[in-house]
Design a protein around this motif. Structure first.
Motif, PDB file in Angstrom:
ATOM      1  N   ALA A 141       0.813  -1.213   0.000  1.00 39.74           N
ATOM      2  CA  ALA A 141       0.000   0.000   0.000  1.00 39.74           C
ATOM      3  C   ALA A 141       0.850   1.269   0.000  1.00 39.74           C
ATOM      4  O   ALA A 141       0.347   2.357  -0.275  1.00 39.74           O
ATOM      5  CB  ALA A 141      -0.929   0.007   1.207  1.00 39.74           C
ATOM      6  N   GLY A 142       2.135   1.151   0.335  1.00 38.81           N
ATOM      7  CA  GLY A 142       3.004   2.323   0.393  1.00 38.81           C
ATOM      8  C   GLY A 142       2.832   3.123   1.663  1.00 38.81           C
ATOM      9  O   GLY A 142       3.219   4.284   1.720  1.00 38.81           O
ATOM     10  N   ALA A 143       2.268   2.520   2.708  1.00 40.74           N
ATOM     11  CA  ALA A 143       2.029   3.224   3.967  1.00 40.74           C
ATOM     12  C   ALA A 143       3.201   3.028   4.917  1.00 40.74           C
ATOM     13  O   ALA A 143       3.837   1.972   4.945  1.00 40.74           O
ATOM     14  CB  ALA A 143       0.749   2.728   4.623  1.00 40.74           C
ATOM     15  N   VAL A 144       3.489   4.074   5.706  1.00 41.24           N
ATOM     16  CA  VAL A 144       4.583   4.059   6.674  1.00 41.24           C
ATOM     17  C   VAL A 144       4.095   4.680   7.978  1.00 41.24           C
ATOM     18  O   VAL A 144       3.477   5.748   7.978  1.00 41.24           O
ATOM     19  CB  VAL A 144       5.804   4.860   6.153  1.00 41.24           C
ATOM     20  N   TRP A 145       4.374   4.004   9.100  1.00 38.68           N
ATOM     21  CA  TRP A 145       4.093   4.532  10.433  1.00 38.68           C
ATOM     22  C   TRP A 145       5.445   4.833  11.073  1.00 38.68           C
ATOM     23  O   TRP A 145       6.294   3.954  11.196  1.00 38.68           O
ATOM     24  CB  TRP A 145       3.322   3.510  11.259  1.00 38.68           C
ATOM     25  N   LEU A 146       5.666   6.096  11.445  1.00 37.52           N
ATOM     26  CA  LEU A 146       6.895   6.503  12.118  1.00 37.52           C
ATOM     27  C   LEU A 146       6.563   6.840  13.558  1.00 37.52           C
ATOM     28  O   LEU A 146       5.680   7.663  13.826  1.00 37.52           O
ATOM     29  CB  LEU A 146       7.514   7.728  11.443  1.00 37.52           C
ATOM     30  N   GLN A 147       7.281   6.223  14.484  1.00 37.06           N
ATOM     31  CA  GLN A 147       7.067   6.478  15.908  1.00 37.06           C
ATOM     32  C   GLN A 147       8.354   7.055  16.481  1.00 37.06           C
ATOM     33  O   GLN A 147       9.382   6.399  16.514  1.00 37.06           O
ATOM     34  CB  GLN A 147       6.699   5.178  16.619  1.00 37.06           C
ATOM     35  N   LEU A 148       8.283   8.316  16.897  1.00 36.77           N
ATOM     36  CA  LEU A 148       9.411   8.992  17.532  1.00 36.77           C
ATOM     37  C   LEU A 148       9.152   9.040  19.033  1.00 36.77           C
ATOM     38  O   LEU A 148       8.103   8.594  19.504  1.00 36.77           O
ATOM     39  CB  LEU A 148       9.562  10.400  16.958  1.00 36.77           C
ATOM     40  N   GLY A 149      10.053   9.622  19.776  1.00 39.54           N
ATOM     41  CA  GLY A 149       9.874   9.711  21.218  1.00 39.54           C
ATOM     42  C   GLY A 149       8.705  10.582  21.627  1.00 39.54           C
ATOM     43  O   GLY A 149       8.007  10.284  22.595  1.00 39.54           O
ATOM     44  N   ASN A 150       8.466  11.659  20.870  1.00 43.20           N
ATOM     45  CA  ASN A 150       7.433  12.618  21.269  1.00 43.20           C
ATOM     46  C   ASN A 150       6.208  12.660  20.368  1.00 43.20           C
ATOM     47  O   ASN A 150       5.240  13.347  20.685  1.00 43.20           O
ATOM     48  CB  ASN A 150       8.036  14.024  21.351  1.00 43.20           C
ATOM     49  N   LYS A 151       6.194  11.949  19.262  1.00 47.47           N
ATOM     50  CA  LYS A 151       5.014  11.905  18.392  1.00 47.47           C
ATOM     51  C   LYS A 151       5.161  10.805  17.357  1.00 47.47           C
ATOM     52  O   LYS A 151       6.239  10.258  17.161  1.00 47.47           O
ATOM     53  CB  LYS A 151       4.770  13.238  17.696  1.00 47.47           C
ATOM     54  N   SER A 152       4.064  10.486  16.684  1.00 46.26           N
ATOM     55  CA  SER A 152       4.048   9.521  15.602  1.00 46.26           C
ATOM     56  C   SER A 152       3.292  10.108  14.425  1.00 46.26           C
ATOM     57  O   SER A 152       2.540  11.077  14.582  1.00 46.26           O
ATOM     58  CB  SER A 152       3.367   8.225  16.042  1.00 46.26           C
ATOM     59  N   MET A 153       3.475   9.496  13.244  1.00 52.55           N
ATOM     60  CA  MET A 153       2.739   9.945  12.065  1.00 52.55           C
ATOM     61  C   MET A 153       2.550   8.773  11.114  1.00 52.55           C
ATOM     62  O   MET A 153       3.356   7.843  11.090  1.00 52.55           O
ATOM     63  CB  MET A 153       3.457  11.095  11.376  1.00 52.55           C
ATOM     64  N   LEU A 154       1.469   8.839  10.354  1.00 52.66           N
ATOM     65  CA  LEU A 154       1.151   7.828   9.345  1.00 52.66           C
ATOM     66  C   LEU A 154       1.198   8.512   7.991  1.00 52.66           C
ATOM     67  O   LEU A 154       0.532   9.535   7.786  1.00 52.66           O
ATOM     68  CB  LEU A 154      -0.230   7.223   9.600  1.00 52.66           C
ATOM     69  N   MET A 155       1.999   7.952   7.080  1.00 52.33           N
ATOM     70  CA  MET A 155       2.166   8.565   5.766  1.00 52.33           C
ATOM     71  C   MET A 155       1.868   7.555   4.669  1.00 52.33           C
ATOM     72  O   MET A 155       2.046   6.357   4.858  1.00 52.33           O
ATOM     73  CB  MET A 155       3.603   9.069   5.595  1.00 52.33           C
ATOM     74  N   ASN A 156       1.427   8.068   3.530  1.00 49.49           N
ATOM     75  CA  ASN A 156       1.271   7.258   2.328  1.00 49.49           C
ATOM     76  C   ASN A 156       2.317   7.747   1.346  1.00 49.49           C
ATOM     77  O   ASN A 156       2.184   8.816   0.766  1.00 49.49           O
ATOM     78  CB  ASN A 156      -0.129   7.391   1.741  1.00 49.49           C
TER      79      ASN A 156
END
Length: 196
Positions: free
Chosen positions: A126-141
């Motif tokens: 699907a080309g989706a990526v979940w990034l989890q950092l120490g202070n926040k996360s984000m979901l990208m396509n």
């Protein structure tokens, strides 16, 4: 490791086909025989299914480093900006894999090693990526080049963000620390002076 196992299974596929017991007498072509698969066809289908299952299992296997990353993924419903919620659920059948959902979009993700130490989950199809950092996360396509959810914060990430507000990390753009007194007091010889 996955590649080696997949290649080995593909190499064994012809052996499954050759190991079949072929009928000794030719089968008469009747209406019933045309619709009923022969035992060699059934064995061939079974062998193909076994090889496919082996390849799927090899692809599902994660390295120890990827499993270590998976253990650090924060699961549950994570609130994001604009009232969006991302839900991460660990897959019970395949350890290290996660089911990620935002709105009506569902992804099956697995951990990927990064050079920065950030936790990264990917759904390559699907080309989706979940990034989890120490202070926040984000979901990208990545295919569409857009963020599906940003500023996602679990309770642990909220605590880290608050701590960073009170005690911000030192910027890499700040002036470098002064050299120790010993390094400054010793003279540096120029190349032409050292040659004399």
């Amino acid at each position: 490791m996955k590649l080696i196992l997949s290649v080995a299974l593909l190499a064994l596929a012809p052996a499954f086909v050759l190991a079949q017991d072929l009928p000794k007498k030719p089968v008469k072509a009747t209406a019933k025989a045309a619709h009923k698969p022969t035992s060699s066809r059934i064995q061939l289908k079974t062998a193909a299914k076994n090889v496919a299952a082996g390849i799927e299992a090899a692809e599902a296997a994660l390295t120890p480093a990827e499993m270590a990353i998976a253990e650090r993924v924060q699961v549950g419903s994570v609130p994001c900006e604009f009232g969006t919620t991302v839900t991460l659920v660990a897959d019970a059948k395949y350890p290290g894999y996660f089911n990620v959902q935002v709105k009506n979009l569902k992804y099956r993700m697995f951990p990927v090693e990064t050079s920065t130490g950030a936790i990264r989950l990917e759904d390559q199809k699907a080309g989706a990526v979940w990034l989890q950092l120490g202070n926040k996360s984000m979901l990208m396509n990545q295919k569409l080049g857009q963020r599906l959810a940003d500023e996602c914060m679990s309770p642990q990430q909220v605590a880290v963000a608050e701590s960073l507000k009170l005690h911000p990390a030192q910027s890499v753009l700040n002036a470098p620390a002064p050299l120790p007194a010993q390094a400054i007091s010793q003279p540096v010889l120029q190349p032409e002076v050292a040659a004399k």
